[in-house]
Scaffold this active site. Structure first.
Site, PDB file in Angstrom:
ATOM      1  N   PRO A 206       0.847  -1.199   0.000  1.00 52.17           N
ATOM      2  CA  PRO A 206       0.000   0.000   0.000  1.00 52.17           C
ATOM      3  C   PRO A 206       0.881   1.247   0.000  1.00 52.17           C
ATOM      4  O   PRO A 206       1.459   1.614   1.017  1.00 52.17           O
ATOM      5  CB  PRO A 206      -0.804  -0.131   1.297  1.00 52.17           C
ATOM      6  CG  PRO A 206       0.033  -0.978   2.180  1.00 52.17           C
ATOM      7  CD  PRO A 206       0.816  -1.896   1.298  1.00 52.17           C
ATOM      8  N   ASP A 379       5.946   2.238   2.408  1.00 47.72           N
ATOM      9  CA  ASP A 379       5.038   1.116   2.661  1.00 47.72           C
ATOM     10  C   ASP A 379       4.205   1.445   3.898  1.00 47.72           C
ATOM     11  O   ASP A 379       4.710   1.424   5.022  1.00 47.72           O
ATOM     12  CB  ASP A 379       5.860  -0.160   2.871  1.00 47.72           C
ATOM     13  CG  ASP A 379       4.997  -1.407   2.973  1.00 47.72           C
ATOM     14  OD1 ASP A 379       3.802  -1.284   3.281  1.00 47.72           O
ATOM     15  OD2 ASP A 379       5.541  -2.515   2.777  1.00 47.72           O
ATOM     16  N   HIS A 380       2.931   1.728   3.682  1.00 49.37           N
ATOM     17  CA  HIS A 380       2.081   2.185   4.787  1.00 49.37           C
ATOM     18  C   HIS A 380       1.705   1.056   5.750  1.00 49.37           C
ATOM     19  O   HIS A 380       1.086   1.303   6.790  1.00 49.37           O
ATOM     20  CB  HIS A 380       0.811   2.844   4.236  1.00 49.37           C
ATOM     21  CG  HIS A 380       0.235   3.888   5.135  1.00 49.37           C
ATOM     22  ND1 HIS A 380       0.716   4.138   6.405  1.00 49.37           N
ATOM     23  CD2 HIS A 380      -0.796   4.759   4.958  1.00 49.37           C
ATOM     24  CE1 HIS A 380       0.015   5.102   6.963  1.00 49.37           C
ATOM     25  NE2 HIS A 380      -0.913   5.501   6.108  1.00 49.37           N
ATOM     26  N   ARG A 381       2.087  -0.181   5.439  1.00 46.84           N
ATOM     27  CA  ARG A 381       1.842  -1.271   6.391  1.00 46.84           C
ATOM     28  C   ARG A 381       2.721  -1.136   7.618  1.00 46.84           C
ATOM     29  O   ARG A 381       2.343  -1.559   8.718  1.00 46.84           O
ATOM     30  CB  ARG A 381       2.101  -2.628   5.720  1.00 46.84           C
ATOM     31  CG  ARG A 381       1.131  -2.989   4.608  1.00 46.84           C
ATOM     32  CD  ARG A 381       1.548  -4.266   3.911  1.00 46.84           C
ATOM     33  NE  ARG A 381       2.869  -4.142   3.276  1.00 46.84           N
ATOM     34  CZ  ARG A 381       3.480  -5.133   2.641  1.00 46.84           C
ATOM     35  NH1 ARG A 381       2.903  -6.329   2.572  1.00 46.84           N
ATOM     36  NH2 ARG A 381       4.654  -4.944   2.070  1.00 46.84           N
ATOM     37  N   ILE A 383       5.067   1.857   7.948  1.00 48.09           N
ATOM     38  CA  ILE A 383       5.521   3.233   8.136  1.00 48.09           C
ATOM     39  C   ILE A 383       4.313   4.156   8.122  1.00 48.09           C
ATOM     40  O   ILE A 383       3.448   4.065   7.232  1.00 48.09           O
ATOM     41  CB  ILE A 383       6.510   3.651   7.022  1.00 48.09           C
ATOM     42  CG1 ILE A 383       7.755   2.760   7.043  1.00 48.09           C
ATOM     43  CG2 ILE A 383       6.908   5.110   7.176  1.00 48.09           C
ATOM     44  CD1 ILE A 383       8.696   2.978   5.873  1.00 48.09           C
TER      45      ILE A 383
END
Length: 410
Positions: A206, A379-381, A383
């Site tokens: 994501p 990577d929004h998973r 960060i």
């Protein structure tokens, strides 16, 4: 009969495309002779012959994509023929002793060709340095010949030091892009590999992109001072050093997410990939251990890698092991973009156009400054947005006060 299989010749590789056979059925080949060109992830690699003999059968057609372990072709090395001939003589000796006028001597059995265990890259080094790899004693597992074994052989032979530099495997596209009468472009080779990696990255990670600006005025002035002193250091070399400092302080940006193990692996190496635009497509050579190198070393190695990329001389090892990636598109123009993360990395930063503009300074005085835009995809998973802001703030601080970098240089 010897089966020549498609073996793993790249990081994380599971399949490859048969681009071009360099031999045909009936051809006699030698040990280490290139047999077929395979398109892997962003490069074309040659599969060498493991034995001497005659090509008996080709199993896979050109243009076919196959997986690791698939049989490409078969080579008759003469061993089976010799064994059969020996058996026939032994049977004849048993069934018809009365026909013998002389004692039957044991059949002469040809010695099997020597099998050399060595990676394609190692074989290429040997060929380009005129080394008979069969004469090299392997020090690796099961007698495998390593790169260092080749270099040692060269040194022992009295070659000059320059010849000890590894001659890397050339990066070549599978076919020249040709436009047909219907204006179609073959979607193959490097372009197809780029598409597959980008699709896999976007479908897995994501992405979120944070945009910011950095004032390069002080850095450009400092760079000018160095130039007057005879030291030519590019702006990107400063970016790389500032990034490694920032990555150490924000380790999630230099990490790997291992979902199967439910862990985030914080990496201790700082190998920076540099997205490079070439005639053959986008390539990402990796500058290793940036944190341990001086600005001068970073500049020299970066320049050498860029030249190899443009000349299509990058090897698989030149593009392995990256922990973070940069894309410097500023010289081409453009003020912003959303770069795609080089999976399995967790982030990528792009540097865009620099232009002079009026800026209100701390004392409310308006000055003309050199401002560059940049974009950081992460990577929004693992960060969060706040992390990306703090990351870029620290990077901006180091770039806007470039002499602070002296506190961290090795």
């Amino acid at each position: 009969m010897v089966e020549v299989k498609f073996h793993d010749i790249g990081e994380g590789m599971t399949e490859g495309e048969v681009v071009n056979y360099l031999v045909k059925v009936g051809d006699r080949v030698k040990v280490d002779q290139p047999l077929v060109e395979m398109q892997t992830d962003k490069m074309v690699a040659e599969i060498p012959s493991p034995t001497s003999g005659i090509v008996k059968k080709i199993h896979v057609e050109e243009g076919t994509t196959i997986t690791i372990g698939s049989v490409l072709l078969e080579i008759d090395d003469g061993i089976a023929v010799v064994a059969e001939s020996s058996s026939e003589q032994e049977v004849a000796a048993v069934l018809a002793p009365e026909k013998r006028s002389k004692p039957v001597h044991p059949p002469i059995v040809k010695q099997a060709p020597k099998r050399i265990i060595a990676a394609p890259h190692t074989r290429r080094i040997a060929r380009e340095n005129d080394v008979d790899i069969e004469q090299v004693v392997g020090s690796g597992s099961a007698g495998r010949v390593t790169d260092e074994d080749i270099y040692r052989f060269i040194r022992d032979r009295g070659r000059k030091g320059e010849e000890e530099v590894a001659v890397e495997k050339e990066v070549r596209e599978a076919e020249e892009t040709k436009v047909s009468a219907a204006d179609t472009i073959p979607f193959i080779g490097i372009r197809k590999q780029i598409a597959m990696k980008m699709t896999a990255s976007l479908s897995t990670i994501p992405h979120v992109t944070h945009f910011d600006e950095v004032d390069l005025t002080n850095l450009l002035e400092y760079r000018g001072e160095l130039k007057e002193a005879g030291e030519h250091i590019s702006v990107v070399a400063f970016f790389l050093k500032a990034l490694t400092i920032t990555l150490k302080e924000f380790p999630l940006f230099n990490a790997r997410l291992e979902e199967e193990n439910n862990v985030i692996k914080l990496l201790k190496d700082y190998h920076i990939g540099m997205a490079t635009n070439t005639e053959k497509g986008l390539l990402v050579p990796v500058l290793r251990d940036v944190d341990k190198k001086s600005l001068k070393q970073v500049q020299d190695e970066m320049k050498a890698l860029s030249k190899k990329a443009q000349e299509q001389k990058l090897a698989a090892d030149d593009m392995k092991g990256g922990t973070f990636t940069i894309s410097n598109v500023g010289p081409l123009g453009g003020i912003a973009a959303t770069p795609i993360i080089n999976h399995p990395q967790t982030s990528i930063i792009a540097f865009h156009k620099t232009k002079k503009m009026p800026v209100v300074m701390g004392d409310d005085e308006i000055k003309i400054r050199s401002i560059m835009t940049m974009s950081l995809s992460f990577d929004h998973r693992i960060i969060d947005g706040a992390d990306s802001v703090m990351f870029t703030n620290r990077f901006i601080e180091l770039i806007e006060h470039p002499k602070k970098l002296l506190l961290y240089l090795h």
